[in-house]
Design an enzyme around this catalytic site. Structure first.
Site, PDB file in Angstrom:
ATOM      1  N   HIS A   1       3.031 -14.120 -15.559  1.00 57.58           N
ATOM      2  CA  HIS A   1       2.178 -12.340 -16.406  1.00 57.58           C
ATOM      3  C   HIS A   1       3.313 -11.945 -17.130  1.00 57.58           C
ATOM      4  CE1 HIS A   1       2.766  -9.827 -13.158  1.00 57.58           C
ATOM      5  NE2 HIS A   1       1.686  -9.685 -12.369  1.00 57.58           N
TER       6      HIS A   1
ATOM      7  N   HIS B   1      -5.604  -7.759  -1.276  1.00 58.68           N
ATOM      8  CA  HIS B   1      -4.993  -7.141  -2.131  1.00 58.68           C
ATOM      9  C   HIS B   1      -5.999  -7.791  -2.958  1.00 58.68           C
ATOM     10  CE1 HIS B   1      -2.878  -6.434  -5.401  1.00 58.68           C
ATOM     11  NE2 HIS B   1      -1.949  -7.564  -5.601  1.00 58.68           N
TER      12      HIS B   1
ATOM     13  N   GLU C   1      -5.449  -8.450  -6.938  1.00 63.98           N
ATOM     14  CA  GLU C   1      -5.464  -9.355  -7.919  1.00 63.98           C
ATOM     15  C   GLU C   1      -5.136 -10.362  -7.913  1.00 63.98           C
ATOM     16  OE1 GLU C   1      -0.774  -8.338  -8.556  1.00 63.98           O
ATOM     17  OE2 GLU C   1      -1.159  -9.167 -10.893  1.00 63.98           O
TER      18      GLU C   1
ATOM     19  N   ASP D   1      -3.839 -13.886  -8.209  1.00 65.74           N
ATOM     20  CA  ASP D   1      -3.397 -14.456  -7.758  1.00 65.74           C
ATOM     21  C   ASP D   1      -3.721 -15.042  -6.203  1.00 65.74           C
ATOM     22  OD1 ASP D   1      -2.322 -12.088  -7.832  1.00 65.74           O
ATOM     23  OD2 ASP D   1      -0.287 -13.116  -7.207  1.00 65.74           O
TER      24      ASP D   1
ATOM     25  N   HIS E   1       0.949  -3.652  -4.058  1.00 64.86           N
ATOM     26  CA  HIS E   1       1.336  -3.542  -5.758  1.00 64.86           C
ATOM     27  C   HIS E   1       0.038  -2.753  -6.616  1.00 64.86           C
ATOM     28  CE1 HIS E   1       1.071  -6.373  -9.187  1.00 64.86           C
ATOM     29  NE2 HIS E   1       1.688  -5.295  -9.599  1.00 64.86           N
TER      30      HIS E   1
ATOM     31  N   ASP F   1       2.289  -8.797  -1.397  1.00 66.16           N
ATOM     32  CA  ASP F   1       2.809  -8.668  -2.204  1.00 66.16           C
ATOM     33  C   ASP F   1       3.955  -8.253  -1.969  1.00 66.16           C
ATOM     34  OD1 ASP F   1       1.551 -10.240  -4.764  1.00 66.16           O
ATOM     35  OD2 ASP F   1       1.302  -8.047  -4.756  1.00 66.16           O
TER      36      ASP F   1
ATOM     37  N   TYR G   1      11.742 -10.040  -7.540  1.00 64.04           N
ATOM     38  CA  TYR G   1      10.624  -9.507  -7.578  1.00 64.04           C
ATOM     39  C   TYR G   1      10.028  -7.799  -7.920  1.00 64.04           C
ATOM     40  CZ  TYR G   1       6.102 -10.652  -5.370  1.00 64.04           C
ATOM     41  OH  TYR G   1       4.305 -10.144  -5.243  1.00 64.04           O
TER      42      TYR G   1
ATOM     43  N   HIS H   1       4.227 -14.167  -1.380  1.00 66.28           N
ATOM     44  CA  HIS H   1       4.532 -15.356  -1.655  1.00 66.28           C
ATOM     45  C   HIS H   1       6.298 -15.486  -1.688  1.00 66.28           C
ATOM     46  CE1 HIS H   1       2.471 -14.337  -5.996  1.00 66.28           C
ATOM     47  NE2 HIS H   1       2.157 -12.896  -5.301  1.00 66.28           N
TER      48      HIS H   1
HETATM   49 FE1  FEO Z   1      -0.041  -8.319  -7.513  1.00 68.98          FE
HETATM   50 FE2  FEO Z   1       0.485 -11.028  -5.590  1.00 68.98          FE
HETATM   51  O1  FEO Z   1      -0.377  -9.476  -6.725  1.00 68.98           O
END
Ligand code: FEO
Length: 401
Positions: free
Chosen positions: A31, A85, A87, A89, A151, A170, A198, A229
Site C-alpha cells: 500500500h 487485526h 487489515e 494482509d 496498528h 503488526d 516498518y 510480518h
Molecule cells: Fe496493519 Fe500487517 O497490517
C-alpha cells in the site's frame, strides 16, 4: 528447525506453537510502502488439547497456509481462529477459511467485530474477547490484550502463557522475505533497518499508543515474539523492545535530512549550499532528491533524525508535485518534535510554496524554524544565505530545540 517438504516448511517456535504463514518474495509495494526485500504474512498455530490458529494470511496465500497446517494436523482439528487485526494482509483469508472449516469459532476484539462485518458482511459469527480474557486450549492458555491503534483500532495481541510466546500482530514486524524465520539466524544488524522502516511507515503516528501497549506488556515474561510480518524475535527481544520505546518517545539523533526536488537546478543549488552549512557545523546529513527517491525510504531516516529541511521549486504557484506528495505523507505520519526548514526557488509567485510546506510540516507537529525562497537562479549572495541557514539549523539540531 524447519520441518516439512518442498516449499511447505512450517516452523516450530516452541513446543506446540508453529509458524504456518506465507513468504511473499515478490511484493515490492505494500500500500505505497516500498518493500525492496519482500515480506511475509505470519500466521501461528497453537496446539493444545484444542487448537487455535492466530491470524490468517493475505488471500492469495490461503492455500499455502493451509498446506503448512495440514503437515502438522488434520485441518478439521482446528477449533478457533483468533483475529488479532482486521487489515486484509491478515484477515484476507477469513472468508475462504470459514468456508473450508465452518465449525471453527472466530474470536476478535470488540472493535474488530465491527470492522470485520464492514469487510466481509454479517455472515461470519464472531465471538468477542476483551483485554484480560483467557481461552483455555488445554496445556496452552491464550490471553488477549487490546492494543488499539497498533496498528488499527481493532488491534489485539495474543499471549501464550505456558510457552511465554507473544503474538502481537503488526507490532515488532518488518517487511522481510527470507528462508530464515528467527532473529538469531539473520542477525540484529540485518533486521533492525527493516524494523525501523516498518515502524516509521506503519506505526510512527501511534507513539503514545505504543508506549501504552509496552506498559501493558510489562511484567509479562516473554521468550518469543512472533510478529505478523518478517522475522520472529527470540534473541534480540531486549534490543527491539528498548528500540521501540525510543521510537515511540520520538527520540532523535543530531542528524539532518535535506529532501528536495528541482526543475531547473535552482532548488538543488540551494540544497547543496544548505548541506555545506550543516556539514561544516558537524551535523551528519543525508540528501534525497524526491522523484528519484522513495518516500518510505526517506521516512525510515526521518524516524531517527532531528532536522528535516524540505525544498521545492514553485510550479503553477504551488508546491512541486513530488514534494507535495512527500509533505502530505509526512503530515499523516506526524513525526513530532523535529526541527524543520523550508526552502526553494520561485519565478514570480513568492511565498506560496513556503506557506504550503510550512503548514504541512507544522501539521505534522514540527517546528518550522527557517524559511528561505530565492527568485529564479540563486547567485553567490543567495547561496551564502543558504549556507548560513544550514549553519543556524545545525546549531538548533545540536541544542535539540
Ligand atoms: Fe496493519 Fe500487517 O497490517
Amino acid at each position: 528447525m524447519n520441518k516439512g517438504k518442498g516449499t511447505l516448511m512450517q516452523v516450530e517456535l516452541k513446543q506446540g506453537i508453529y509458524w504456518v504463514g506465507a513468504v511473499d518474495w515478490n511484493i515490492r509495494d505494500f500500500h505505497g510502502y516500498s518493500t525492496h526485500k519482500g515480506s511475509s504474512y505470519n500466521a501461528y498455530l497453537v496446539v493444545g488439547e484444542k487448537i487455535a490458529l492466530v491470524d490468517t494470511v493475505k488471500a492469495p496465500f490461503f492455500a499455502e497456509m493451509m498446506g503448512r497446517i495440514k503437515e502438522i494436523i488434520p485441518l478439521e482439528k482446528i477449533d478457533y481462529l483468533i483475529v488479532n487485526h482486521v487489515e486484509m494482509d491478515h484477515s484476507g483469508s477469513l472468508p475462504q477459511f470459514k468456508q473450508a472449516l465452518p465449525h471453527v469459532e472466530v474470536l476478535c476484539s470488540p472493535r474488530a467485530e465491527e470492522e470485520l462485518k464492514l469487510h466481509y458482511g454479517d455472515a461470519i459469527p464472531l465471538t468477542v474477547v476483551k483485554t484480560g480474557d483467557v481461552l483455555e486450549l488445554g496445556g496452552k492458555t491464550l490471553t488477549f490484550v487490546e492494543v488499539p491503534m497498533v496498528h488499527w483500532p481493532d488491534s489485539m495481541v495474543t499471549y501464550v502463557k505456558e510457552a511465554k510466546v507473544l503474538l502481537p500482530n503488526d507490532a515488532f514486524g518488518q517487511h522481510i522475505a527470507s528462508t530464515e524465520r528467527f532473529d538469531d539466524e539473520l542477525g540484529w544488524e540485518a533486521i533492525r533497518p527493516e524494523a525501523q522502516k516498518y515502524y516509521a511507515n506503519i506505526v510512527m503516528p501511534y507513539g503514545p499508543q505504543v508506549l501504552k501497549a509496552l506498559e501493558a506488556l510489562q511484567g509479562i515474561e516473554i521468550e518469543v515474539i512472533g510478529p505478523s510480518h518478517g522475522i520472529i524475535w527470540r534473541k534480540y527481544i531486549p534490543e527491539i523492545t528498548a528500540t521501540y520505546k525510543r521510537w515511540a518517545k520520538g527520540e532523535t539523533e543530531k542528524k539532518a535530512l535535506v529532501v528536495y526536488d528541482t526543475m531547473w537546478g535552482s532548488t538543488e543549488l540551494m540544497a547543496k549550499a544548505i548541506l555545506r552549512g550543516l556539514v561544516e557545523e558537524g551535523i551528519p546529513t543525508k540528501v534525497y532528491r524526491l522523484g528519484v527517491s522513495d518516500n518510505s525510504d526517506i521516512v525510515q531516516e526521518v524516524l531517527e533524525t532531528r532536522g528535516l529541511l524540505v525544498g521545492s521549486p514553485t510550479l503553477n504557484n504551488g508546491v512541486f508535485p513530488s514534494v507535495a506528495e512527500f509533505s502530505t505523507y509526512i503530515k499523516g505520519l506526524r513525526p513530532k518534535g523535529r526541527i524543520a526548514a523550508v526552502f526553494g526557488s520561485y519565478g514570480w509567485g513568492k511565498g506560496s510554496v513556503a506557506k504550503a510546506l510550512t503548514a504541512d510540516l507544522q501539521a505534522a507537529g514540527m517546528e518550522v524554524a527557517e524559511e528561505l525562497q530565492v527568485q529564479f537562479v540563486p547567485q553567490q549572495d543567495a547561496l551564502q544565505r543558504c549556507e548560513e541557514l544550514g549553519r543556524r539549523m545545525a546549531k538548533r539540531i545540536k541544542e535539540g530545540t
